[in-house]
Design a protein around this motif. Structure first.
Motif, short mmCIF file in Angstrom:
data_model
loop_
_atom_site.label_atom_id
_atom_site.label_comp_id
_atom_site.label_asym_id
_atom_site.label_seq_id
_atom_site.Cartn_x
_atom_site.Cartn_y
_atom_site.Cartn_z
N GLU A 62 0.83 -1.21 0.00
CA GLU A 62 0.00 0.00 0.00
C GLU A 62 0.87 1.25 0.00
OE1 GLU A 62 -2.43 -0.71 3.44
OE2 GLU A 62 -4.00 -1.71 2.28
N ASP A 63 1.97 1.24 0.77
CA ASP A 63 2.89 2.38 0.78
C ASP A 63 3.50 2.59 -0.61
OD1 ASP A 63 2.41 2.79 3.47
OD2 ASP A 63 4.27 1.80 4.14
N SER A 64 3.89 1.49 -1.25
CA SER A 64 4.48 1.59 -2.60
C SER A 64 3.48 2.14 -3.60
CB SER A 64 4.96 0.21 -3.07
OG SER A 64 6.02 -0.24 -2.27
N ILE A 65 2.23 1.70 -3.50
CA ILE A 65 1.19 2.20 -4.41
C ILE A 65 0.97 3.69 -4.18
CG2 ILE A 65 -1.30 2.12 -4.90
CD1 ILE A 65 -1.08 -0.96 -4.42
N ARG A 66 0.91 4.10 -2.91
CA ARG A 66 0.73 5.51 -2.57
C ARG A 66 1.87 6.35 -3.13
NH1 ARG A 66 1.19 4.93 2.25
NH2 ARG A 66 -0.85 4.18 2.82
N GLU A 67 3.11 5.87 -2.95
CA GLU A 67 4.27 6.59 -3.47
C GLU A 67 4.24 6.66 -4.99
OE1 GLU A 67 7.74 4.68 -1.87
OE2 GLU A 67 7.22 5.21 0.19
N SER A 68 3.83 5.58 -5.64
CA SER A 68 3.75 5.57 -7.10
C SER A 68 2.72 6.58 -7.59
CB SER A 68 3.38 4.18 -7.61
OG SER A 68 4.41 3.26 -7.31
#
Length: 119
Positions: A62-68
């Motif tokens: 979820e953090d990676s998706i948010r950053e992307s």
């Protein structure tokens, strides 16, 4: 196999529907009812160990998706800024009243280079 002294006998009452499901599963897997129940109980303890790991992996994803998404928005904003700058550069390069011919020539070269290297 565990020693007889390490095994505790217990009586278990089950709803008939659950008993039937366990019996069917044991038969399909070629196991005794006892082995099926033990295997399913052991699996629940494995899940207790794996669930926190899965939760952590999900949080990381979820953090990676948010950053992307944030990076994508930054790229979109940058594209819009570049479009605005392109318009300014084109105006300066084509404006006949521009007092600096060297600047005008440099801007024309930038526009030409951008057109040739356009993705």
């Amino acid at each position: 196999m565990e020693k007889e002294s390490e095994i505790i006998r217990t009586s278990l009452r089950l709803p008939k529907s659950l008993y039937d499901r366990l019996d069917r599963a044991a038969t399909e897997r070629g196991m005794t009812m006892h082995a099926e129940i033990l295997a399913r109980l052991e699996t629940t303890f494995d899940h207790d160990v794996l669930l926190p790991v899965a939760d952590q992996a999900l949080d990381s994803l979820e953090d990676s998706i948010r950053e992307s998404r944030e990076m994508l928005q930054m790229q979109r904003d940058l594209v819009e800024e570049l479009k605005g700058l392109r318009s300014i550069v084109q105006y300066i390069a084509t404006n006949e009243d521009q007092p600096d011919p060297e600047l005008k020539a440099a801007l024309r070269a930038v526009i030409k280079d951008a057109r040739e290297n356009k993705p």
